[in-house]
Scaffold this motif. Sequence first.
Motif, PDB file in Angstrom:
ATOM      1  N   TRP A 100      12.302  -0.426  -9.713  1.00  0.00           N
ATOM      2  CA  TRP A 100      11.027   0.139  -9.260  1.00  0.00           C
ATOM      3  C   TRP A 100      10.640   1.370 -10.085  1.00  0.00           C
ATOM      4  CZ3 TRP A 100      11.781   0.590  -3.192  1.00  0.00           C
ATOM      5  CH2 TRP A 100      12.333  -0.611  -2.708  1.00  0.00           C
ATOM      6  N   ASN A 101      11.344   1.639 -11.204  1.00  0.00           N
ATOM      7  CA  ASN A 101      11.181   2.919 -11.886  1.00  0.00           C
ATOM      8  C   ASN A 101       9.816   3.128 -12.519  1.00  0.00           C
ATOM      9  OD1 ASN A 101      11.464   1.130 -13.980  1.00  0.00           O
ATOM     10  ND2 ASN A 101      12.992   2.309 -15.092  1.00  0.00           N
ATOM     11  N   ASP A 102       8.992   2.093 -12.591  1.00  0.00           N
ATOM     12  CA  ASP A 102       7.619   2.302 -13.048  1.00  0.00           C
ATOM     13  C   ASP A 102       6.705   2.675 -11.885  1.00  0.00           C
ATOM     14  OD1 ASP A 102       7.999  -0.233 -11.949  1.00  0.00           O
ATOM     15  OD2 ASP A 102       6.304  -1.096 -13.030  1.00  0.00           O
ATOM     16  N   ILE A 103       7.268   2.702 -10.682  1.00  0.00           N
ATOM     17  CA  ILE A 103       6.525   3.047  -9.467  1.00  0.00           C
ATOM     18  C   ILE A 103       7.000   4.380  -8.902  1.00  0.00           C
ATOM     19  CG2 ILE A 103       6.079   2.364  -7.065  1.00  0.00           C
ATOM     20  CD1 ILE A 103       6.323  -0.544  -8.027  1.00  0.00           C
ATOM     21  N   VAL A 104       8.326   4.541  -8.814  1.00  0.00           N
ATOM     22  CA  VAL A 104       8.876   5.760  -8.225  1.00  0.00           C
ATOM     23  C   VAL A 104      10.146   6.144  -8.969  1.00  0.00           C
ATOM     24  CG1 VAL A 104      10.119   4.437  -6.459  1.00  0.00           C
ATOM     25  CG2 VAL A 104       9.670   6.872  -6.090  1.00  0.00           C
ATOM     26  N   GLU A 167       0.729   4.946   0.977  1.00  0.00           N
ATOM     27  CA  GLU A 167       0.060   5.358  -0.252  1.00  0.00           C
ATOM     28  C   GLU A 167      -0.997   4.337  -0.664  1.00  0.00           C
ATOM     29  OE1 GLU A 167       0.969   8.286  -2.648  1.00  0.00           O
ATOM     30  OE2 GLU A 167       1.165   8.811  -0.546  1.00  0.00           O
ATOM     31  N   GLN A 168      -0.644   3.064  -0.611  1.00  0.00           N
ATOM     32  CA  GLN A 168      -1.596   2.016  -0.988  1.00  0.00           C
ATOM     33  C   GLN A 168      -2.772   1.954  -0.022  1.00  0.00           C
ATOM     34  OE1 GLN A 168       0.510  -1.743  -1.634  1.00  0.00           O
ATOM     35  NE2 GLN A 168       0.380  -1.354  -3.834  1.00  0.00           N
ATOM     36  N   GLN A 169      -2.493   2.141   1.252  1.00  0.00           N
ATOM     37  CA  GLN A 169      -3.563   2.125   2.251  1.00  0.00           C
ATOM     38  C   GLN A 169      -4.534   3.279   2.030  1.00  0.00           C
ATOM     39  OE1 GLN A 169      -1.365   2.223   5.914  1.00  0.00           O
ATOM     40  NE2 GLN A 169      -0.834   0.045   5.849  1.00  0.00           N
ATOM     41  N   GLU A 170      -4.045   4.383   1.468  1.00  0.00           N
ATOM     42  CA  GLU A 170      -4.887   5.555   1.227  1.00  0.00           C
ATOM     43  C   GLU A 170      -5.534   5.531  -0.162  1.00  0.00           C
ATOM     44  OE1 GLU A 170      -2.347   8.874   1.985  1.00  0.00           O
ATOM     45  OE2 GLU A 170      -2.374   8.609   4.171  1.00  0.00           O
ATOM     46  N   GLY A 171      -5.382   4.406  -0.872  1.00  0.00           N
ATOM     47  CA  GLY A 171      -6.080   4.236  -2.143  1.00  0.00           C
ATOM     48  C   GLY A 171      -5.321   4.631  -3.380  1.00  0.00           C
ATOM     49  N   ARG A 172      -4.022   4.970  -3.226  1.00  0.00           N
ATOM     50  CA  ARG A 172      -3.213   5.294  -4.402  1.00  0.00           C
ATOM     51  C   ARG A 172      -2.314   4.106  -4.743  1.00  0.00           C
ATOM     52  NH1 ARG A 172      -3.653   9.894  -1.375  1.00  0.00           N
ATOM     53  NH2 ARG A 172      -1.835   9.366  -0.108  1.00  0.00           N
ATOM     54  N   GLY A 173      -1.824   4.086  -5.952  1.00  0.00           N
ATOM     55  CA  GLY A 173      -0.946   2.995  -6.356  1.00  0.00           C
ATOM     56  C   GLY A 173      -1.671   1.683  -6.569  1.00  0.00           C
ATOM     57  N   PRO A 177       2.349  -3.556  -7.358  1.00  0.00           N
ATOM     58  CA  PRO A 177       2.237  -4.831  -6.646  1.00  0.00           C
ATOM     59  C   PRO A 177       1.832  -4.568  -5.201  1.00  0.00           C
ATOM     60  CG  PRO A 177       4.533  -4.215  -6.908  1.00  0.00           C
ATOM     61  CD  PRO A 177       3.743  -3.264  -7.760  1.00  0.00           C
ATOM     62  N   ASN A 178       1.065  -5.459  -4.625  1.00  0.00           N
ATOM     63  CA  ASN A 178       0.548  -5.262  -3.268  1.00  0.00           C
ATOM     64  C   ASN A 178       1.655  -5.524  -2.249  1.00  0.00           C
ATOM     65  OD1 ASN A 178      -0.929  -5.098  -0.926  1.00  0.00           O
ATOM     66  ND2 ASN A 178      -2.609  -6.394  -1.651  1.00  0.00           N
ATOM     67  N   ILE A 179       2.068  -4.459  -1.555  1.00  0.00           N
ATOM     68  CA  ILE A 179       3.116  -4.622  -0.544  1.00  0.00           C
ATOM     69  C   ILE A 179       2.548  -4.620   0.874  1.00  0.00           C
ATOM     70  CG2 ILE A 179       4.924  -3.645  -1.992  1.00  0.00           C
ATOM     71  CD1 ILE A 179       4.635  -1.015  -0.472  1.00  0.00           C
ATOM     72  N   ALA A 180       1.229  -4.522   0.991  1.00  0.00           N
ATOM     73  CA  ALA A 180       0.601  -4.595   2.317  1.00  0.00           C
ATOM     74  C   ALA A 180       0.682  -6.042   2.828  1.00  0.00           C
ATOM     75  CB  ALA A 180      -0.847  -4.148   2.242  1.00  0.00           C
ATOM     76  N   SER A 224       6.334 -11.422 -14.720  1.00  0.00           N
ATOM     77  CA  SER A 224       4.892 -11.699 -14.775  1.00  0.00           C
ATOM     78  C   SER A 224       4.526 -13.109 -14.334  1.00  0.00           C
ATOM     79  CB  SER A 224       4.378 -11.472 -16.201  1.00  0.00           C
ATOM     80  OG  SER A 224       5.061 -12.316 -17.114  1.00  0.00           O
ATOM     81  N   SER A 225       5.480 -14.016 -14.326  1.00  0.00           N
ATOM     82  CA  SER A 225       5.175 -15.402 -13.951  1.00  0.00           C
ATOM     83  C   SER A 225       5.216 -15.623 -12.446  1.00  0.00           C
ATOM     84  CB  SER A 225       6.163 -16.357 -14.633  1.00  0.00           C
ATOM     85  OG  SER A 225       7.504 -16.012 -14.289  1.00  0.00           O
ATOM     86  N   LEU A 226       5.544 -14.568 -11.681  1.00  0.00           N
ATOM     87  CA  LEU A 226       5.631 -14.689 -10.222  1.00  0.00           C
ATOM     88  C   LEU A 226       4.658 -13.733  -9.539  1.00  0.00           C
ATOM     89  CD1 LEU A 226       9.503 -14.691  -9.633  1.00  0.00           C
ATOM     90  CD2 LEU A 226       8.009 -16.652 -10.026  1.00  0.00           C
ATOM     91  N   GLN A 227       4.182 -14.154  -8.366  1.00  0.00           N
ATOM     92  CA  GLN A 227       3.469 -13.251  -7.469  1.00  0.00           C
ATOM     93  C   GLN A 227       3.960 -13.521  -6.065  1.00  0.00           C
ATOM     94  OE1 GLN A 227      -0.597 -12.275  -8.186  1.00  0.00           O
ATOM     95  NE2 GLN A 227      -1.087 -12.147  -6.022  1.00  0.00           N
ATOM     96  N   ILE A 228       4.256 -12.427  -5.365  1.00  0.00           N
ATOM     97  CA  ILE A 228       4.842 -12.552  -4.025  1.00  0.00           C
ATOM     98  C   ILE A 228       4.043 -11.697  -3.061  1.00  0.00           C
ATOM     99  CG2 ILE A 228       6.951 -12.286  -2.660  1.00  0.00           C
ATOM    100  CD1 ILE A 228       8.498 -12.291  -5.358  1.00  0.00           C
ATOM    101  N   ARG A 229       3.751 -12.234  -1.906  1.00  0.00           N
ATOM    102  CA  ARG A 229       3.100 -11.486  -0.824  1.00  0.00           C
ATOM    103  C   ARG A 229       3.900 -11.673   0.456  1.00  0.00           C
ATOM    104  NH1 ARG A 229      -2.260 -10.064  -1.157  1.00  0.00           N
ATOM    105  NH2 ARG A 229      -1.702  -8.835   0.685  1.00  0.00           N
ATOM    106  N   ARG A 230       3.737 -10.749   1.352  1.00  0.00           N
ATOM    107  CA  ARG A 230       4.438 -10.831   2.643  1.00  0.00           C
ATOM    108  C   ARG A 230       3.447 -11.091   3.758  1.00  0.00           C
ATOM    109  NH1 ARG A 230       4.325  -5.026   4.607  1.00  0.00           N
ATOM    110  NH2 ARG A 230       5.850  -5.644   6.193  1.00  0.00           N
ATOM    111  N   VAL A 231       3.866 -11.854   4.759  1.00  0.00           N
ATOM    112  CA  VAL A 231       3.057 -12.162   5.942  1.00  0.00           C
ATOM    113  C   VAL A 231       3.869 -11.761   7.165  1.00  0.00           C
ATOM    114  CG1 VAL A 231       1.852 -13.948   7.250  1.00  0.00           C
ATOM    115  CG2 VAL A 231       2.025 -14.137   4.755  1.00  0.00           C
ATOM    116  N   THR A 232       3.302 -10.925   8.012  1.00  0.00           N
ATOM    117  CA  THR A 232       4.033 -10.489   9.205  1.00  0.00           C
ATOM    118  C   THR A 232       3.726 -11.395  10.387  1.00  0.00           C
ATOM    119  OG1 THR A 232       2.249  -8.892   9.609  1.00  0.00           O
ATOM    120  CG2 THR A 232       4.205  -8.078   8.501  1.00  0.00           C
TER     121      THR A 232
END
Length: 659
Positions: A100-104, A167-173, A177-180, A224-232
């Motif tokens: 995650w070092n390009d994020i945090v 952070e993402q919900q407040e418009g940063r980041g 990748p979308n973790i919402a 880059s060949s993958l995209q993952i989303r979560r569903v609660t």
Amino acid sequence: MEQLEVRIVLRLCLLNILTINWSSAAAIGPKDQYQSLISLGGQGLYNASDDVVVLNATNFKANVYGSTKSWLVEFYNSWCGFCYRFAPTWKALASDILPWNDIVIVAAIDCADDDNNPICREYEIMHYPMLKYFSINAHPPSLGIVIEKGDSVDSVRHNLISRLETEQQEGRGSTWPNIAPYRNVEITDIWKTTSSSVKYFFLIFESTDSHLGAEIILDLHKISSLQIRRVTSDNELLCVMNKVTKFPTLIAFGRNESQRIVSIKIPTRQGVRRVIKDYVIARGVNINEAGTTVSRDIVPNTGNTHRTTIATIAKNHEVVEEQLLSSRKLDDYLYQLDLESALRFSINHEIPLMKSIDGEKMQALRGYLALLAAYFPLQRNNVYLEVIRDVVEKKNTLTGEEFSQVARTTEEEMSPVYSGAPRQWIGCKGSMDSYRGYPCGLWTMFHMLTVNFALERHKDVTRALSRDPAAVLRAMYDYIRNFFGCADCAAHFVEMANKNKIFNVRSKDEAVLWLWRAHNQVNARLSGDDTEDPEHKKIQYPAVEHCSACRYVNNSWNEEEVLRYLKTKYSYSSIKFDGINTSDNIDITNSNGSRVRPERLAKETKRSTAFGWDLNIFDISICVVLYVTSAAILVLVCVKFAVKRTYKKKGHINLLPKV
């Protein structure tokens, strides 16, 4: 009486000078050239072999502010026991989320280093360790957001994920990748907004309190060949439409392929990650991940690579044990350097870390300084501590920086105050910099204070202080509760003190024994702990070889003998001056607890008392300063009047003609 009046006048003059100097220093800020007095944390708890970026006062803001990445920083104190225990967790977290070092970025700064003191105070570090999160492109006056540290790598990681989601919900980041959670109820249009490089799209169905989906998304986001989303699970319609009844469930989508449920045999972070990789590899997709190496060049590493490791100590355990048995018989002394090092760190580092001192903290500080001024065996007859006490007594509130200015200015005016160089431990010296040191010194100092309080060896003590048998314990309790940096250590002490009814002691001797019992209780709790120095085991003291009479035949304590042992060991007369040139600048105490100066200072004192007053060189120097100042003022006044008189003569014009 005349002698007392002279000393009072000198004290008041010195206070006035210090107040002026302090005000001037506060106006221009702390002195950059002031040298660090003591740094008890050595090189800190992290080095080049860790994935933790080491920050310091010089480059903290340059790296954290205006960064394209967010920062998770641990503010710690290298002598703090809990920080020492937490360090492996922090290292493990840094390695665990390295992808995650390009994020945090995971970083740390050692607040035990005096050079870092202003940073730790500015960022309102009230206990250790404290974790603070700094957003992308953060700028002053942002002081970071406190992140709960938890008690494991998993708990810290989960707390960080919750912050990243906010952070993402407040418009940063926006580039992350979308973790919402995925909120749509349709999955037929998932490819419309997906990059053309993506070959497979995964949905992870999980319960609302799960962090699994976000962890997988962040772990694999560089592929880059993958995209993952979560569903609660609260997205009930999408769960029903895809016949999801258990969590976690993994559904895979391929371009030009129908969706399919992928079996998860091990429903863990590692298990799900392995399933996803195996699934796409089996279909010929390249999952080459972008670089996952964090640059440690952000801050030059100053770690001590020559430290003795615990493994090495364990390897030579038998030799060490044999050496310990012989050394313990020799090393059961009270050292002046240990006492001064503890005082020095407390006054110049720990108290100044407070952002502001008022209310309960101010009361605690006043009590602590009053006790030190009366009982600490410092040279110069404790004038240094008395002046600081008197300045603080007049304040209702002050900042940690202001207190630091008072202490520094006073020390500069009275230099030398201390006997030895900074960072000197003898009886409290550990096998490594992170062992013993200040905590040992603080225990030693309060044992010394309880004993000499009980022996009534004091000067200039208020009646309220001398009448309260728990006075020393009260000052210790208040200091640890309000100023001691290790929050968990302080909490343990306060809890133990309340349970053992610290303020119910009925005599000064009972206070001495209460502290001895408390210390042994702490030793028992920490015996075998990660913070225990392998070369200095936590024993129930005194050891038999130091006081054979302190135990009965059945090994129970003979408290009458223990009290005698403590009063002997911690009295002024037992202080050892190893490492100090006693002929140079130290006041020594005799068996009665009164001050005895070495030969050189005795001669200076004899010369200084030729005036009939008991004045030392410091007192005479103050008189000289006052004399020179007064003379200068008198000269200026005379010059002013002379100039004024000359001006009047020149300005006089005789308008009457001569007769």
